[in-house]
Design a protein around this motif. Structure first.
Motif, mmCIF file in Angstrom:
data_model
loop_
_atom_site.group_PDB
_atom_site.id
_atom_site.type_symbol
_atom_site.label_atom_id
_atom_site.label_comp_id
_atom_site.label_asym_id
_atom_site.label_seq_id
_atom_site.Cartn_x
_atom_site.Cartn_y
_atom_site.Cartn_z
ATOM 1 N N VAL A 52 1.687 -11.863 0.773
ATOM 2 C CA VAL A 52 2.140 -13.104 0.432
ATOM 3 C C VAL A 52 3.716 -12.936 0.137
ATOM 4 C CG1 VAL A 52 1.948 -14.986 -1.091
ATOM 5 C CG2 VAL A 52 -0.109 -13.791 -0.194
ATOM 6 N N PRO A 53 4.661 -14.078 0.578
ATOM 7 C CA PRO A 53 5.929 -13.712 0.419
ATOM 8 C C PRO A 53 6.026 -13.697 -1.257
ATOM 9 C CG PRO A 53 5.789 -15.114 2.002
ATOM 10 C CD PRO A 53 4.187 -14.998 1.705
ATOM 11 N N GLY A 54 7.391 -13.093 -1.814
ATOM 12 C CA GLY A 54 7.221 -13.075 -3.322
ATOM 13 C C GLY A 54 7.017 -11.798 -3.863
ATOM 14 N N GLY A 55 6.333 -10.869 -2.831
ATOM 15 C CA GLY A 55 5.879 -9.549 -3.734
ATOM 16 C C GLY A 55 4.584 -9.432 -3.926
ATOM 17 N N VAL A 56 3.653 -10.278 -3.344
ATOM 18 C CA VAL A 56 2.113 -10.145 -3.334
ATOM 19 C C VAL A 56 1.654 -9.248 -2.158
ATOM 20 C CG1 VAL A 56 -0.001 -11.165 -3.737
ATOM 21 C CG2 VAL A 56 1.843 -11.978 -4.889
ATOM 22 N N SER A 57 0.917 -8.159 -2.693
ATOM 23 C CA SER A 57 0.360 -7.408 -1.737
ATOM 24 C C SER A 57 -1.089 -7.025 -1.936
ATOM 25 C CB SER A 57 1.340 -6.056 -1.380
ATOM 26 O OG SER A 57 0.709 -5.168 -0.201
ATOM 27 N N ASN A 58 -1.998 -7.050 -1.205
ATOM 28 C CA ASN A 58 -3.254 -6.768 -1.167
ATOM 29 C C ASN A 58 -4.089 -5.956 -0.301
ATOM 30 O OD1 ASN A 58 -2.971 -8.454 -3.498
ATOM 31 N ND2 ASN A 58 -3.348 -10.512 -2.049
ATOM 32 N N ASP A 59 -5.311 -5.462 -0.471
ATOM 33 C CA ASP A 59 -6.031 -4.724 0.512
ATOM 34 C C ASP A 59 -7.480 -4.541 -0.114
ATOM 35 O OD1 ASP A 59 -6.358 -3.535 3.058
ATOM 36 O OD2 ASP A 59 -5.722 -1.694 2.284
ATOM 37 N N LEU A 80 7.317 -6.241 -9.299
ATOM 38 C CA LEU A 80 8.069 -6.259 -10.610
ATOM 39 C C LEU A 80 9.152 -7.106 -10.190
ATOM 40 C CD1 LEU A 80 6.970 -3.239 -12.710
ATOM 41 C CD2 LEU A 80 6.167 -5.472 -12.870
ATOM 42 N N THR A 81 9.746 -6.867 -8.937
ATOM 43 C CA THR A 81 11.022 -7.246 -8.679
ATOM 44 C C THR A 81 10.744 -8.469 -7.716
ATOM 45 O OG1 THR A 81 11.891 -5.130 -8.461
ATOM 46 C CG2 THR A 81 13.161 -6.814 -7.391
ATOM 47 N N PRO A 82 10.961 -9.676 -8.114
ATOM 48 C CA PRO A 82 10.666 -10.743 -7.334
ATOM 49 C C PRO A 82 11.131 -10.783 -5.686
ATOM 50 C CG PRO A 82 11.477 -11.478 -9.519
ATOM 51 C CD PRO A 82 11.517 -10.062 -9.129
ATOM 52 N N GLY A 83 10.220 -10.886 -4.932
ATOM 53 C CA GLY A 83 10.555 -10.808 -3.358
ATOM 54 C C GLY A 83 10.633 -9.744 -2.800
ATOM 55 N N ALA A 84 10.447 -8.514 -3.517
ATOM 56 C CA ALA A 84 10.362 -7.156 -3.025
ATOM 57 C C ALA A 84 8.899 -6.768 -2.772
ATOM 58 C CB ALA A 84 11.007 -6.216 -4.090
ATOM 59 N N PRO A 85 8.626 -6.200 -1.488
ATOM 60 C CA PRO A 85 7.351 -5.828 -1.386
ATOM 61 C C PRO A 85 6.822 -4.615 -2.200
ATOM 62 C CG PRO A 85 8.714 -4.906 0.574
ATOM 63 C CD PRO A 85 9.710 -5.696 -0.534
ATOM 64 N N THR A 86 5.689 -4.706 -2.263
ATOM 65 C CA THR A 86 4.761 -3.396 -3.046
ATOM 66 C C THR A 86 4.800 -2.398 -1.995
ATOM 67 O OG1 THR A 86 3.932 -4.925 -4.563
ATOM 68 C CG2 THR A 86 3.112 -2.494 -4.360
ATOM 69 N N ARG A 87 5.175 -1.073 -2.516
ATOM 70 C CA ARG A 87 4.713 0.044 -1.312
ATOM 71 C C ARG A 87 3.319 0.113 -1.110
ATOM 72 N NH1 ARG A 87 7.846 3.966 -4.476
ATOM 73 N NH2 ARG A 87 5.967 5.018 -4.087
ATOM 74 N N GLY A 88 3.003 0.515 0.203
ATOM 75 C CA GLY A 88 1.502 0.758 0.529
ATOM 76 C C GLY A 88 0.993 1.775 -0.399
ATOM 77 N N ASP A 89 1.780 2.736 -0.701
ATOM 78 C CA ASP A 89 1.233 3.995 -1.381
ATOM 79 C C ASP A 89 0.758 3.909 -2.570
ATOM 80 O OD1 ASP A 89 3.937 3.735 -1.700
ATOM 81 O OD2 ASP A 89 4.057 6.038 -2.384
ATOM 82 N N VAL A 90 1.298 2.700 -3.349
ATOM 83 C CA VAL A 90 1.058 2.383 -4.453
ATOM 84 C C VAL A 90 -0.422 1.679 -4.706
ATOM 85 C CG1 VAL A 90 1.474 0.505 -6.584
ATOM 86 C CG2 VAL A 90 3.379 1.909 -5.503
#
Length: 111
Positions: A52-59, A80-90
């Motif tokens: 989701v735009p804004g840095g939300v990443s789910n699986d 933690l940084t607004p708008g930055a994607p979370t790296r998949g490896d996290v």
């Protein structure tokens, strides 16, 4: 979400045909850069990711280990940084650490 995925795998989330179709569609997921990054090639994974735009990443998905055990898992993150994607490896690391812990618990209880 993990409870929903579990119910789909057990044909408890709806009609058997609908659950089967959902499992098949999830198995066709080609973008496996998230939960899958935490596991080696010997582990089978069926998942569906979302961003989701804004840095939300789910699986969410099911991880199947060579010993035959399967686990439903859901990992949701917000950068933690607004708008930055979370790296998949996290997401992959979080999934692996959680399942490593769960597998130890399940093994110790079955003794």
């Amino acid at each position: 979400m993990a409870a929903l995925v579990r119910a789909v795998w057990r044909n408890e989330a709806g009609p058997v045909e609908a659950c089967s179709n959902l499992r098949r569609m999830m198995g066709q997921q080609r973008l496996t850069r998230k939960i899958a990054t935490g596991f080696g090639p010997e582990v089978l994974l069926v998942s569906k990711s979302g961003t989701v735009p804004g840095g939300v990443s789910n699986d969410v998905g099911v991880v199947a280990f060579p010993d035959g055990r399967r686990y439903a898992i859901a990992v949701f993150t917000r950068s933690l940084t607004p708008g930055a994607p979370t790296r998949g490896d996290v997401l992959g690391t979080a999934a692996r650490v959680a399942l490593d812990h769960l597998r130890v618990e399940v093994t110790s209880r079955s003794r």
